[in-house]
Design a protein around this motif. Structure first.
Motif, PDB file in Angstrom:
ATOM      1  N   VAL A  15       0.868  -1.174   0.000  1.00  0.00           N
ATOM      2  CA  VAL A  15       0.000   0.000   0.000  1.00  0.00           C
ATOM      3  C   VAL A  15       0.903   1.222   0.000  1.00  0.00           C
ATOM      4  O   VAL A  15       1.833   1.309   0.797  1.00  0.00           O
ATOM      5  CB  VAL A  15      -0.912   0.030   1.251  1.00  0.00           C
ATOM      6  CG1 VAL A  15      -1.710   1.315   1.317  1.00  0.00           C
ATOM      7  CG2 VAL A  15      -1.826  -1.183   1.265  1.00  0.00           C
ATOM      8  N   GLN A  16       0.640   2.147  -0.893  1.00  0.00           N
ATOM      9  CA  GLN A  16       1.384   3.400  -0.936  1.00  0.00           C
ATOM     10  C   GLN A  16       0.437   4.512  -0.519  1.00  0.00           C
ATOM     11  O   GLN A  16      -0.712   4.550  -0.959  1.00  0.00           O
ATOM     12  CB  GLN A  16       1.917   3.670  -2.332  1.00  0.00           C
ATOM     13  CG  GLN A  16       2.668   4.980  -2.404  1.00  0.00           C
ATOM     14  CD  GLN A  16       3.102   5.320  -3.815  1.00  0.00           C
ATOM     15  OE1 GLN A  16       2.872   4.573  -4.755  1.00  0.00           O
ATOM     16  NE2 GLN A  16       3.720   6.456  -3.971  1.00  0.00           N
ATOM     17  N   ALA A  17       0.918   5.411   0.353  1.00  0.00           N
ATOM     18  CA  ALA A  17       0.070   6.510   0.804  1.00  0.00           C
ATOM     19  C   ALA A  17       0.922   7.744   1.078  1.00  0.00           C
ATOM     20  O   ALA A  17       2.084   7.631   1.461  1.00  0.00           O
ATOM     21  CB  ALA A  17      -0.672   6.105   2.071  1.00  0.00           C
ATOM     22  N   ASP A  18       0.346   8.909   0.887  1.00  0.00           N
ATOM     23  CA  ASP A  18       0.994  10.171   1.231  1.00  0.00           C
ATOM     24  C   ASP A  18       0.488  10.567   2.614  1.00  0.00           C
ATOM     25  O   ASP A  18      -0.590  11.144   2.752  1.00  0.00           O
ATOM     26  CB  ASP A  18       0.658  11.241   0.194  1.00  0.00           C
ATOM     27  CG  ASP A  18       1.311  12.577   0.500  1.00  0.00           C
ATOM     28  OD1 ASP A  18       1.891  12.743   1.596  1.00  0.00           O
ATOM     29  OD2 ASP A  18       1.232  13.467  -0.364  1.00  0.00           O
ATOM     30  N   LEU A  19       1.254  10.242   3.647  1.00  0.00           N
ATOM     31  CA  LEU A  19       0.828  10.496   5.020  1.00  0.00           C
ATOM     32  C   LEU A  19       0.914  11.969   5.396  1.00  0.00           C
ATOM     33  O   LEU A  19       0.380  12.366   6.431  1.00  0.00           O
ATOM     34  CB  LEU A  19       1.639   9.642   5.987  1.00  0.00           C
ATOM     35  CG  LEU A  19       1.468   8.141   5.811  1.00  0.00           C
ATOM     36  CD1 LEU A  19       2.363   7.382   6.785  1.00  0.00           C
ATOM     37  CD2 LEU A  19       0.021   7.725   5.975  1.00  0.00           C
TER      38      LEU A  19
END
Length: 84
Positions: A15-19
């Motif tokens: 999973v890739q996310a911009d935190l």
């Protein structure tokens, strides 16, 4: 990044996310035995919220493991870290 993760044949999923945009993790409460944050804390604009999310997704007794780099990339690091 996604390209590197896609090329990693050892992974079954990721999973890739911009935190920095949204610090919420897309997982249920108490879903993991361990959470790793590898050389990324320095670049978080909302670290407290991210750490709260890490705590939320950890099972009781789980481990949160952080690693830090001893290098500074002024063009990437959050301004508050540089001004401290």
């Amino acid at each position: 990044n996604a390209r590197e993760l896609e090329a990693n044949q050892a992974l079954t999923e990721f999973v890739q996310a911009d935190l920095n945009s949204d610090p919420r993790l897309p997982f249920k409460d108490e879903s993991f035995d361990a959470v790793l944050n590898v050389v990324s804390v320095d670049y978080l604009s909302r670290p407290r919220e991210v750490f709260a999310e890490m705590h939320r997704v950890l099972r009781p007794g789980g481990q949160a493991i952080m690693s830090f780099s001893n290098r500074c990339f002024p063009t990437k690091v959050v301004r508050m870290w540089l001004d401290a």
